[in-house]
Write a protein that holds these residues in place. Structure first.
Motif, PDB file in Angstrom:
ATOM      1  N   MET A 118       0.834  -1.203   0.000  1.00 23.80           N
ATOM      2  CA  MET A 118       0.000   0.000   0.000  1.00 23.80           C
ATOM      3  C   MET A 118       0.859   1.240   0.000  1.00 23.80           C
ATOM      4  SD  MET A 118      -3.365  -0.478   2.340  1.00 23.80           S
ATOM      5  CE  MET A 118      -3.817   1.203   1.882  1.00 23.80           C
ATOM      6  N   ARG A 119       0.231   2.355  -0.262  1.00 20.75           N
ATOM      7  CA  ARG A 119       0.901   3.643  -0.243  1.00 20.75           C
ATOM      8  C   ARG A 119       1.622   3.853   1.084  1.00 20.75           C
ATOM      9  NH1 ARG A 119      -3.420   7.980  -0.931  1.00 20.75           N
ATOM     10  NH2 ARG A 119      -4.271   6.494  -2.370  1.00 20.75           N
ATOM     11  N   ASP A 120       2.601   4.725   1.097  1.00 24.79           N
ATOM     12  CA  ASP A 120       3.414   4.972   2.285  1.00 24.79           C
ATOM     13  C   ASP A 120       2.618   5.791   3.295  1.00 24.79           C
ATOM     14  OD1 ASP A 120       6.496   6.723   3.004  1.00 24.79           O
ATOM     15  OD2 ASP A 120       5.599   4.999   3.956  1.00 24.79           O
ATOM     16  N   ARG A 174       4.150  10.347   4.862  1.00 22.18           N
ATOM     17  CA  ARG A 174       5.420  10.842   5.380  1.00 22.18           C
ATOM     18  C   ARG A 174       6.089  11.646   4.278  1.00 22.18           C
ATOM     19  NH1 ARG A 174       6.066   5.463   7.797  1.00 22.18           N
ATOM     20  NH2 ARG A 174       7.200   4.811   5.969  1.00 22.18           N
ATOM     21  N   ALA A 175       6.665  12.788   4.632  1.00 22.21           N
ATOM     22  CA  ALA A 175       7.358  13.630   3.660  1.00 22.21           C
ATOM     23  C   ALA A 175       8.594  14.202   4.334  1.00 22.21           C
ATOM     24  CB  ALA A 175       6.453  14.743   3.158  1.00 22.21           C
ATOM     25  N   ALA A 176       9.658  13.418   4.346  1.00 25.40           N
ATOM     26  CA  ALA A 176      10.867  13.834   5.059  1.00 25.40           C
ATOM     27  C   ALA A 176      11.613  14.891   4.267  1.00 25.40           C
ATOM     28  CB  ALA A 176      11.779  12.629   5.284  1.00 25.40           C
ATOM     29  N   LYS A 186       8.932  10.059  -1.628  1.00 25.93           N
ATOM     30  CA  LYS A 186       8.590   8.964  -2.524  1.00 25.93           C
ATOM     31  C   LYS A 186       8.197   9.546  -3.888  1.00 25.93           C
ATOM     32  CE  LYS A 186       8.986   5.705   0.577  1.00 25.93           C
ATOM     33  NZ  LYS A 186      10.020   4.669   0.485  1.00 25.93           N
ATOM     34  N   PRO A 187       8.872   9.134  -4.962  1.00 24.30           N
ATOM     35  CA  PRO A 187       8.557   9.713  -6.279  1.00 24.30           C
ATOM     36  C   PRO A 187       7.093   9.546  -6.673  1.00 24.30           C
ATOM     37  CG  PRO A 187      10.608   8.473  -6.361  1.00 24.30           C
ATOM     38  CD  PRO A 187      10.002   8.196  -5.025  1.00 24.30           C
ATOM     39  N   TYR A 188       6.471   8.435  -6.280  1.00 27.75           N
ATOM     40  CA  TYR A 188       5.058   8.244  -6.617  1.00 27.75           C
ATOM     41  C   TYR A 188       4.198   9.293  -5.940  1.00 27.75           C
ATOM     42  CZ  TYR A 188       0.371   6.170  -6.572  1.00 27.75           C
ATOM     43  OH  TYR A 188      -0.974   5.961  -6.692  1.00 27.75           O
TER      44      TYR A 188
END
Length: 510
Positions: free
Chosen positions: A354-356, A369-371, A381-383
């Motif tokens: 599944m998606r992060d 999450r967006a570090a 994550k590029p996606y």
């Protein structure tokens, strides 16, 4: 044909635009993770004639032969691509490609990867000897070409940074165009070509067909959603309305409605949830209840997507079930091993996580999450980024819980799942590209079979019937027993025959 390869970048340069200079890969950043394909996968001897032909292709570098877990010999190489196909002067980057070669007289399958070739590099670090092959490669004994999606894995136009200046469906489709053009000119391939992919890889197939029509003889995208906003409700609604398992979803609703209105049982459930997640489940009963609801919907989504109903139907709790039995169903997602599940099905599920998402303490909801750190293990994550550029996203439906949680709480849950382009410093096109693609499918000359699963929530954003009826070149197959994969284990004979009837003219060896 060779001249076309050499001038691929020059022809595209005619529509160059002014862009910020690309960030060249930094050697120190490139070593953030270990590339286990280089360190742990030994080189073996391949066919000298194949290697010699690959070496003659402009842009092909770093050729390595290795043994796949299937015991087949495979060929690995990097292909030098323009960082920006509209402005070749910015320089090149290396894109990973793998080749399973059975002979010039065999037909060919191009797998348009939507991610890294071997899944998440943070987990398996590029073990290409264990990558999953498309189901139709085994079905027809074809050659296979797998191309990593730009900005994923080790195919990085701007190195290990958080910059995604040249990430779009057109840039990746042009990557595929340049590779296919080069391979067709090599003399190694005389057969027909079919492009395929599953999920985002299926979207990549469809968008490649749109940008470069008729470059393949046929296209078979599986399970790709075509989303026209960042909060497309169709996928989220489908979680509660898949026609193939509607009666089973009603049982889930009944069970959890009972639990949410039964204080002693809810006390036990929330205690188990806090034991599982700690403070991430929320500090108040209200937030913990919302966290439980969000977890239920999220894991129901993954069960419907990745696990055939026959494998989890018996896990659905009833009014007589204990709190532990409710939690067993609640937490059973794509990482659970189900009874009687084949190794092929397990592998298919594990490569399509599944998606992060991660539980946060504030309200206990799922969010991305967006570090901000520009290290590979923490880069965006590029996606997630591309959804906010041109792919779009969906939002869950919490209609079932509105009476229990309240309208305001349900709205907060919905809002928490909507991706923001501002998180990544990009601009969303408001669905412009996907809408143009859908309109283009009404007249495309490409032979395309869109395949979807009957219980798969992503089918909520399938190609519509009016598009199919408008163009005789377009076909759609909804596999009643199908999930979010190209594995045909649970398909009925009629659906398998429909797939083969479409593919036989292109892949059946004459």
């Amino acid at each position: 044909m060779l001249a076309a390869i050499l001038t691929c970048g020059l022809m595209l340069d005619s529509c160059a635009k002014e862009d910020a200079p690309a960030v060249a890969p930094v050697p120190s950043d490139m070593q953030q993770n270990t590339n286990k394909f280089e360190t742990d996968v030994p080189a073996i001897s391949g066919d000298a004639k194949v290697i010699a032909a690959l070496k003659q292709i402009p842009g092909v570098t770093d050729i390595k032969c290795f043994e796949h877990e299937s015991e087949d010999t495979m060929y690995y190489f990097n292909f030098e691509q323009d960082i920006d196909h509209r402005n070749p002067a910015l320089g090149k980057f290396k894109q990973q490609v793998v080749l399973l070669y059975k002979g010039k007289d065999h037909n060919n399958v191009l797998y348009t990867e939507g991610y890294a070739l071997a899944g998440d590099p943070e987990v398996n670090y590029n073990r290409l000897d264990s990558l999953e092959l498309p189901a139709i490669v085994d079905m027809y004994e074809t050659n296979y070409v797998g191309v990593e999606h730009r900005y994923h894995g080790w195919s990085l136009p701007q190195g290990f940074t958080n910059d995604f200046t040249y990430l779009s469906t057109w840039q990746q489709s042009t990557d595929l165009h340049c590779i296919v053009t080069a391979l067709k000119a090599s003399g190694l391939f005389a057969g027909k070509w079919v492009s395929t992919g599953v999920s985002k890889c299926g979207e990549t197939t469809a968008y490649y067909a749109y940008h470069y029509p008729n470059e393949m003889d046929a296209y078979v995208p599986y399970c790709g959603p075509y989303l026209t906003s960042l909060a497309d409700p169709r996928v989220g609604d489908f979680v509660l309305e898949p026609t193939s398992i509607k009666a089973d979803i009603e049982k889930v609703k009944t069970a959890y409605s009972y639990a949410l209105n039964n204080k002693p049982l809810m006390d036990q459930l929330l205690s188990l949830l806090v034991k599982e997640y700690g403070e991430r489940a929320g500090k108040t009963r209200e937030d913990q209840t919302a966290s439980l609801v969000s977890t239920l919907i999220g894991n129901l989504f993954s069960k419907e997507s990745l696990v055939h109903i026959s494998l989890w139907r018996d896990w659905i709790p009833t009014e007589k079930s204990s709190a532990e039995e409710f939690m067993k169903f609640l937490m059973a997602d794509e990482n659970t091993k189900y009874k009687n599940e084949s190794q092929q099905e397990i592998a298919a599920r594990h490569r399509m996580k599944m998606r992060d998402m991660d539980l946060q303490t504030t309200f206990g909801q799922f969010s991305r999450r967006a570090a901000p750190i520009a290290k590979y293990g923490n880069r965006f994550k590029p996606y997630n980024v591309q959804k906010c550029i041109d792919l779009g996203d969906y939002v869950y439906s919490y209609a079932w819980f509105e009476d229990l949680l309240g309208t305001e709480k349900v709205k907060m849950l919905k809002d928490a799942t909507i991706e923001s382009p501002d998180n990544y410093g990009v601009t969303y096109d408001n669905g412009k590209f996907v809408k143009e693609f859908l309109e283009g499918m009404k007249t495309t000359p490409c032979k395309i079979l869109f395949v979807f699963g009957g219980s798969d929530p992503w089918t909520g954003a399938a190609i519509s019937d009016d598009i199919v009826s408008a163009n005789a070149n377009i076909s759609k197959l909804i596999v009643f027993e199908g999930v979010h994969t190209d594995v045909t284990t649970h398909w009925n004979k009629e659906d398998i025959q429909t797939l083969k009837k479409f593919l036989d003219p292109y892949l059946k060896k004459q």
